[in-house]
Design a protein around this motif. Structure first.
Motif, PDB file in Angstrom:
ATOM      1  N   ALA A  73      -7.939   5.148  -4.106  1.00  0.00           N
ATOM      2  CA  ALA A  73      -7.200   6.362  -3.719  1.00  0.00           C
ATOM      3  C   ALA A  73      -8.036   7.636  -3.727  1.00  0.00           C
ATOM      4  CB  ALA A  73      -5.976   6.546  -4.627  1.00  0.00           C
ATOM      5  N   ARG A  74      -9.353   7.516  -3.540  1.00  0.00           N
ATOM      6  CA  ARG A  74     -10.202   8.711  -3.569  1.00  0.00           C
ATOM      7  C   ARG A  74      -9.797   9.715  -2.495  1.00  0.00           C
ATOM      8  NH1 ARG A  74     -15.268   8.407  -5.978  1.00  0.00           N
ATOM      9  NH2 ARG A  74     -16.173   9.615  -4.272  1.00  0.00           N
ATOM     10  N   PHE A  75      -9.502   9.225  -1.297  1.00  0.00           N
ATOM     11  CA  PHE A  75      -9.144  10.146  -0.232  1.00  0.00           C
ATOM     12  C   PHE A  75      -7.798  10.817  -0.505  1.00  0.00           C
ATOM     13  CE2 PHE A  75     -12.646   8.303   1.926  1.00  0.00           C
ATOM     14  CZ  PHE A  75     -12.977   9.153   2.972  1.00  0.00           C
ATOM     15  N   PRO A  99      -6.076   7.739   7.103  1.00  0.00           N
ATOM     16  CA  PRO A  99      -6.375   6.583   7.960  1.00  0.00           C
ATOM     17  C   PRO A  99      -6.124   5.269   7.229  1.00  0.00           C
ATOM     18  CG  PRO A  99      -8.382   7.725   7.309  1.00  0.00           C
ATOM     19  CD  PRO A  99      -7.254   8.586   6.872  1.00  0.00           C
ATOM     20  N   GLN A 100      -5.874   4.232   7.992  1.00  0.00           N
ATOM     21  CA  GLN A 100      -5.434   2.951   7.440  1.00  0.00           C
ATOM     22  C   GLN A 100      -6.367   2.429   6.354  1.00  0.00           C
ATOM     23  OE1 GLN A 100      -4.596  -0.008  10.436  1.00  0.00           O
ATOM     24  NE2 GLN A 100      -4.569  -1.684   8.959  1.00  0.00           N
ATOM     25  N   GLU A 101      -7.686   2.563   6.547  1.00  0.00           N
ATOM     26  CA  GLU A 101      -8.616   2.023   5.565  1.00  0.00           C
ATOM     27  C   GLU A 101      -8.517   2.755   4.222  1.00  0.00           C
ATOM     28  OE1 GLU A 101     -11.099   4.852   8.197  1.00  0.00           O
ATOM     29  OE2 GLU A 101      -9.383   3.487   8.393  1.00  0.00           O
ATOM     30  N   ASP A 102      -8.178   4.037   4.252  1.00  0.00           N
ATOM     31  CA  ASP A 102      -8.003   4.792   3.011  1.00  0.00           C
ATOM     32  C   ASP A 102      -6.601   4.588   2.443  1.00  0.00           C
ATOM     33  OD1 ASP A 102     -10.587   5.900   3.132  1.00  0.00           O
ATOM     34  OD2 ASP A 102      -9.895   7.382   4.571  1.00  0.00           O
ATOM     35  N   PHE A 103      -5.630   4.437   3.317  1.00  0.00           N
ATOM     36  CA  PHE A 103      -4.256   4.173   2.893  1.00  0.00           C
ATOM     37  C   PHE A 103      -4.194   2.885   2.075  1.00  0.00           C
ATOM     38  CE2 PHE A 103       0.235   3.168   3.372  1.00  0.00           C
ATOM     39  CZ  PHE A 103       0.844   4.414   3.393  1.00  0.00           C
ATOM     40  N   GLU A 104      -4.996   1.891   2.445  1.00  0.00           N
ATOM     41  CA  GLU A 104      -4.969   0.594   1.775  1.00  0.00           C
ATOM     42  C   GLU A 104      -6.029   0.456   0.685  1.00  0.00           C
ATOM     43  OE1 GLU A 104      -5.180  -2.358   4.826  1.00  0.00           O
ATOM     44  OE2 GLU A 104      -3.312  -1.703   5.782  1.00  0.00           O
ATOM     45  N   ASN A 105      -6.825   1.498   0.478  1.00  0.00           N
ATOM     46  CA  ASN A 105      -7.885   1.460  -0.527  1.00  0.00           C
ATOM     47  C   ASN A 105      -7.297   1.744  -1.903  1.00  0.00           C
ATOM     48  OD1 ASN A 105     -10.177   1.838  -2.131  1.00  0.00           O
ATOM     49  ND2 ASN A 105     -11.330   2.772  -0.464  1.00  0.00           N
ATOM     50  N   ALA A 165       0.835  -1.204   0.000  1.00  0.00           N
ATOM     51  CA  ALA A 165       0.000   0.000   0.000  1.00  0.00           C
ATOM     52  C   ALA A 165       0.869   1.252   0.000  1.00  0.00           C
ATOM     53  CB  ALA A 165      -0.931   0.002   1.214  1.00  0.00           C
ATOM     54  N   ALA A 166       1.969   1.230   0.762  1.00  0.00           N
ATOM     55  CA  ALA A 166       2.852   2.401   0.809  1.00  0.00           C
ATOM     56  C   ALA A 166       3.452   2.683  -0.562  1.00  0.00           C
ATOM     57  CB  ALA A 166       3.955   2.171   1.840  1.00  0.00           C
ATOM     58  N   SER A 167       3.895   1.637  -1.264  1.00  0.00           N
ATOM     59  CA  SER A 167       4.474   1.822  -2.605  1.00  0.00           C
ATOM     60  C   SER A 167       3.425   2.357  -3.575  1.00  0.00           C
ATOM     61  CB  SER A 167       5.044   0.496  -3.115  1.00  0.00           C
ATOM     62  OG  SER A 167       6.101   0.051  -2.306  1.00  0.00           O
ATOM     63  N   ARG A 168       2.192   1.834  -3.449  1.00  0.00           N
ATOM     64  CA  ARG A 168       1.127   2.305  -4.325  1.00  0.00           C
ATOM     65  C   ARG A 168       0.787   3.762  -4.033  1.00  0.00           C
ATOM     66  NH1 ARG A 168      -2.367  -1.003  -2.824  1.00  0.00           N
ATOM     67  NH2 ARG A 168      -3.613   0.380  -1.488  1.00  0.00           N
ATOM     68  N   ILE A 169       0.707   4.121  -2.749  1.00  0.00           N
ATOM     69  CA  ILE A 169       0.427   5.510  -2.374  1.00  0.00           C
ATOM     70  C   ILE A 169       1.498   6.430  -2.939  1.00  0.00           C
ATOM     71  CG2 ILE A 169       0.435   7.112  -0.412  1.00  0.00           C
ATOM     72  CD1 ILE A 169      -2.172   5.764  -0.549  1.00  0.00           C
ATOM     73  N   LEU A 170       2.759   6.012  -2.846  1.00  0.00           N
ATOM     74  CA  LEU A 170       3.846   6.841  -3.363  1.00  0.00           C
ATOM     75  C   LEU A 170       3.691   7.058  -4.862  1.00  0.00           C
ATOM     76  CD1 LEU A 170       6.533   8.249  -2.539  1.00  0.00           C
ATOM     77  CD2 LEU A 170       7.711   6.149  -3.258  1.00  0.00           C
TER      78      LEU A 170
END
Length: 473
Positions: A298-300, A289-295, A240-245
């Motif tokens: 990525a709407r949030f 928050p964790q639920e959005d971090f892993e979603n 999830a962190a790599s995807r968020i980045l």
């Protein structure tokens, strides 16, 4: 101390008087030193506040607010002289469920004078979920600890009045010194100055990158991932962190292409927080928050990143209606609409769903049909700021086209990001950029009066509303 208690009561009873104007005392700088007793869920803090009197008359008392289960132990000035103070557990006059420790300090501030006041305090932190603010689940725990303004986990200038709080948002700088067990990491949107290990503890020192209106400190067994322009603190999923980045970089590039460069060349910090803790953003920091971090959608992230291009809104009278939340909500569907072929059509579908939901709300609560959007902040209706302005921005996008839309959003940021602006500045800028005189009618309908309600209640779709304004000569 009796005269202090009487003065505090006078302020509480006459909160409306103070709430109409900006309070003369404002915090310029925080130096916050924190340590924790995690087995007993206790926080201990030393908070030095650099405070300036902006009035042309002296101010003799300093009101502060602190979390309801925390107590002030001592107060002193910069020479170390102990200052008299009182503290009492009370509640917001507009929101009785929200209890706080209200502190009054005897401290003389001459006109234009800046003083450093040191407050030693400590106690427990158990959130405010019971008040209805379900996202404030903050507590002291080695698995995850969040220290932020929302829970009053450090002293803030104020009285128990929502109107006072909204009228007295100001920017400040900070330095942090936070000591934790060496198995944990401290995350902040500030610049990391040092991280020093002493035996089984580590002390993290941060300093603010720019003046900001909030200060967030997260503690967990974090890992850190970074690239040019983005820092990611994560504790659960490396994928999830790599995807968020990756998603964050692409979204920042897209917003920059649309709206121009940020007036902040510091890296943006994204911090994963506990489940249900609410997404928030300032100029340098995004709490996800964790639920959005892993979603994966990525709407949030799209929502919170758009806030980085937000201009601080300060109205000449009253408080901001927070229409920027509608713009950020609009971007949740605009980004995938533009970047993902499979999502084409999602934007109009989503907005039409919002229109139908808003129609039901207007029918259930007829008084809302009479309230213009400019009044949402003054009427404590900012939950509607995620709904009505979303529709407004969608109409502007489809009516004027994406080029004018992005020129207006980006140009407004480029012109006013440093100085701040008002809602009339915003609507005037759209008129300037677009050259559409009938935008006066549009903004009158959607911001300054409640005429928009007639369109919503007449079962008009997004496409119908766009055609309505296109037909105005």
């Amino acid at each position: 101390m009796k005269h202090l208690a009487k003065f505090l009561l006078l302020i509480l009873l006459n909160g409306n008087l103070l709430a109409q104007e900006r309070f003369p005392l404002a915090t310029q700088h925080y130096h916050l030193k924190l340590s924790f007793d995690f087995p007993n869920e206790l926080l201990k803090g030393i908070c030095q506040m650099s405070i300036t009197n902006h009035a042309d008359t002296a101010v003799s008392q300093l009101p502060l607010l602190l979390y309801r289960l925390m107590q002030v132990e001592s107060v002193s000035d910069q020479q170390g002289k102990q200052l008299p103070f009182s503290q009492v557990i009370t509640h917001y006059k507009e929101f009785p469920k929200l209890q706080l420790n209200s502190i009054m300090i005897d401290a003389e501030f001459q006109p234009g004078e800046t003083k450093v006041i040191e407050i030693r305090y400590g106690g427990y932190l158990l959130g405010y979920a019971e008040t209805g603010m379900r996202y404030i689940t903050d507590r002291i725990s080695p698995s995850f600890t969040l220290i932020r303004d929302d829970a009053y986990a450090f002293p803030k200038i104020g009285i128990p009045s929502i109107a006072f709080a909204r009228a007295n948002i100001n920017l400040y700088e900070f330095t942090l010194e936070v000591t934790v067990p060496d198995t944990l990491m401290v995350a902040s949107g500030g610049k990391l100055v040092s991280a020093e290990k002493h035996n089984t503890e580590s002390t993290y020192r941060y300093t603010s990158k720019v003046p900001d209106f909030r200060m967030d400190i997260a503690i967990a067994p974090y890992n850190k991932l970074q690239s040019e322009g983005l820092n990611i603190f994560w504790f659960n999923s490396p994928e999830a962190a790599s995807r968020i980045l990756e998603q964050g970089q692409k979204t920042m590039e897209l917003y920059t292409r649309w709206w121009g460069p940020l007036h902040n060349d510091n890296a943006i910090t994204v911090i994963e927080t506990g489940k249900g803790s609410g997404g928030q953003a300032s100029e340098t920091t995004i709490l996800l928050p964790q639920e959005d971090f892993e979603n994966t959608d990525a709407r949030f992230l799209y929502h919170e990143l758009s806030h980085l291009w937000h201009v601080r809104i300060r109205e000449e009278k009253g408080v901001s209606p927070r229409w920027e939340e509608g713009l950020a909500t609009f971007c949740e569907d605009l980004v995938p609409e533009i970047t993902n072929r499979e999502s084409q059509g999602q934007l109009s579908t989503s907005v039409n769903s919002i229109i139908r939901q808003f129609k039901r709300s207007l029918e259930r609560t007829p008084r809302l049909q009479q309230i213009p959007m400019i009044e949402y902040g003054n009427r404590q209706l900012t939950q509607l700021s995620y709904i009505q302005p979303t529709i407004m921005f969608a109409v502007l996008y489809y009516w004027l086209g994406e080029d004018i839309f992005h020129q207006a959003i980006g140009g407004f940021y480029q012109r006013y990001s440093q100085s701040g602006a008002s809602t009339p500045n915003f609507t005037d800028y759209w008129l300037e950029i677009s050259g559409h005189e009938n935008l006066r009618t549009f903004f009158n309908d959607w911001i300054y009066t409640a005429d928009y309600a007639g369109l919503i209640l007449s079962d008009m779709s997004l496409e119908d509303i766009v055609k309505h304004y296109q037909s105005i000569p």
